[in-house]
Design a protein around this motif. Sequence first.
Motif, mmCIF file in Angstrom:
data_model
loop_
_atom_site.group_PDB
_atom_site.id
_atom_site.type_symbol
_atom_site.label_atom_id
_atom_site.label_comp_id
_atom_site.label_asym_id
_atom_site.label_seq_id
_atom_site.Cartn_x
_atom_site.Cartn_y
_atom_site.Cartn_z
ATOM 1 N N PHE A 31 0.851 -1.189 0.000
ATOM 2 C CA PHE A 31 0.000 0.000 0.000
ATOM 3 C C PHE A 31 0.886 1.239 0.000
ATOM 4 O O PHE A 31 1.124 1.845 1.057
ATOM 5 C CB PHE A 31 -0.921 -0.006 1.224
ATOM 6 C CG PHE A 31 -1.751 -1.247 1.345
ATOM 7 C CD1 PHE A 31 -2.897 -1.410 0.591
ATOM 8 C CD2 PHE A 31 -1.379 -2.271 2.207
ATOM 9 C CE1 PHE A 31 -3.661 -2.552 0.695
ATOM 10 C CE2 PHE A 31 -2.130 -3.415 2.327
ATOM 11 C CZ PHE A 31 -3.281 -3.561 1.563
ATOM 12 N N PRO A 32 1.397 1.662 -1.154
ATOM 13 C CA PRO A 32 2.366 2.769 -1.206
ATOM 14 C C PRO A 32 1.786 4.128 -0.848
ATOM 15 O O PRO A 32 2.534 5.075 -0.638
ATOM 16 C CB PRO A 32 2.853 2.727 -2.653
ATOM 17 C CG PRO A 32 1.776 2.046 -3.410
ATOM 18 C CD PRO A 32 1.132 1.086 -2.457
ATOM 19 N N TRP A 33 0.486 4.257 -0.750
ATOM 20 C CA TRP A 33 -0.128 5.539 -0.438
ATOM 21 C C TRP A 33 -0.211 5.816 1.057
ATOM 22 O O TRP A 33 -0.713 6.865 1.473
ATOM 23 C CB TRP A 33 -1.519 5.630 -1.076
ATOM 24 C CG TRP A 33 -2.308 4.360 -1.049
ATOM 25 C CD1 TRP A 33 -2.327 3.399 -2.014
ATOM 26 C CD2 TRP A 33 -3.176 3.897 -0.015
ATOM 27 N NE1 TRP A 33 -3.150 2.378 -1.628
ATOM 28 C CE2 TRP A 33 -3.688 2.658 -0.402
ATOM 29 C CE3 TRP A 33 -3.559 4.416 1.206
ATOM 30 C CZ2 TRP A 33 -4.562 1.919 0.374
ATOM 31 C CZ3 TRP A 33 -4.433 3.686 1.982
ATOM 32 C CH2 TRP A 33 -4.921 2.458 1.566
ATOM 33 N N ILE A 35 1.189 7.224 4.353
ATOM 34 C CA ILE A 35 2.131 8.316 4.547
ATOM 35 C C ILE A 35 3.090 8.045 5.705
ATOM 36 O O ILE A 35 4.295 8.127 5.540
ATOM 37 C CB ILE A 35 1.372 9.636 4.781
ATOM 38 C CG1 ILE A 35 0.492 9.936 3.578
ATOM 39 C CG2 ILE A 35 2.344 10.777 5.056
ATOM 40 C CD1 ILE A 35 -0.551 10.995 3.823
ATOM 41 N N ALA A 60 -3.043 7.988 6.181
ATOM 42 C CA ALA A 60 -3.275 7.678 4.773
ATOM 43 C C ALA A 60 -4.369 8.619 4.285
ATOM 44 O O ALA A 60 -4.977 9.331 5.084
ATOM 45 C CB ALA A 60 -3.694 6.223 4.618
ATOM 46 N N PRO A 61 -4.624 8.645 2.985
ATOM 47 C CA PRO A 61 -5.733 9.468 2.504
ATOM 48 C C PRO A 61 -7.033 9.073 3.195
ATOM 49 O O PRO A 61 -7.351 7.895 3.299
ATOM 50 C CB PRO A 61 -5.784 9.162 1.014
ATOM 51 C CG PRO A 61 -4.404 8.718 0.674
ATOM 52 C CD PRO A 61 -3.914 8.001 1.894
ATOM 53 N N LYS A 93 -8.686 0.672 0.232
ATOM 54 C CA LYS A 93 -8.285 0.635 -1.168
ATOM 55 C C LYS A 93 -9.486 0.352 -2.070
ATOM 56 O O LYS A 93 -9.583 0.898 -3.175
ATOM 57 C CB LYS A 93 -7.210 -0.432 -1.379
ATOM 58 C CG LYS A 93 -6.610 -0.437 -2.757
ATOM 59 C CD LYS A 93 -5.482 -1.442 -2.846
ATOM 60 C CE LYS A 93 -4.858 -1.408 -4.214
ATOM 61 N NZ LYS A 93 -3.735 -2.341 -4.313
ATOM 62 N N PHE A 96 -11.374 3.541 -3.098
ATOM 63 C CA PHE A 96 -10.762 4.497 -3.995
ATOM 64 C C PHE A 96 -11.412 4.396 -5.375
ATOM 65 O O PHE A 96 -11.699 3.326 -5.876
ATOM 66 C CB PHE A 96 -9.264 4.219 -4.181
ATOM 67 C CG PHE A 96 -8.427 4.588 -2.980
ATOM 68 C CD1 PHE A 96 -8.896 5.382 -1.973
ATOM 69 C CD2 PHE A 96 -7.126 4.134 -2.894
ATOM 70 C CE1 PHE A 96 -8.135 5.717 -0.872
ATOM 71 C CE2 PHE A 96 -6.333 4.460 -1.814
ATOM 72 C CZ PHE A 96 -6.856 5.267 -0.791
#
Length: 99
Positions: A31-33, A35, A60-61, A93, A96
């Motif tokens: 999960f590269p998103w 932070i 995260a977002p 995810k 999104f």
Amino acid sequence: MTIRIQFVKIPTSETMSNYATKKLEKLAAKFPWVINAEVYFKVADTASGTVHSCEIELSAPGPRLFAGSTEKNYELAVKNTISDLQKQLKKRKATFTAH
């Protein structure tokens, strides 16, 4: 992902820091998103003995993600907490949408 590890009222442990960092880096690869991560290690004495606790908060977002686990040792606590976070990240995810 930035990782901050805090030991609450217990001595610091390089081994536990490395273990938690390794597990979180695997999570960041999937999960590269994500932070950053804040990890808290705690210990508590209960009637049944000493229990070890790991709490992780991810930025995260969207709203922050949080999971915690109390086990007989820190390795199990980290493993179960990461597992709970992975479930939450998969749900996030799925929500999104591409614009």
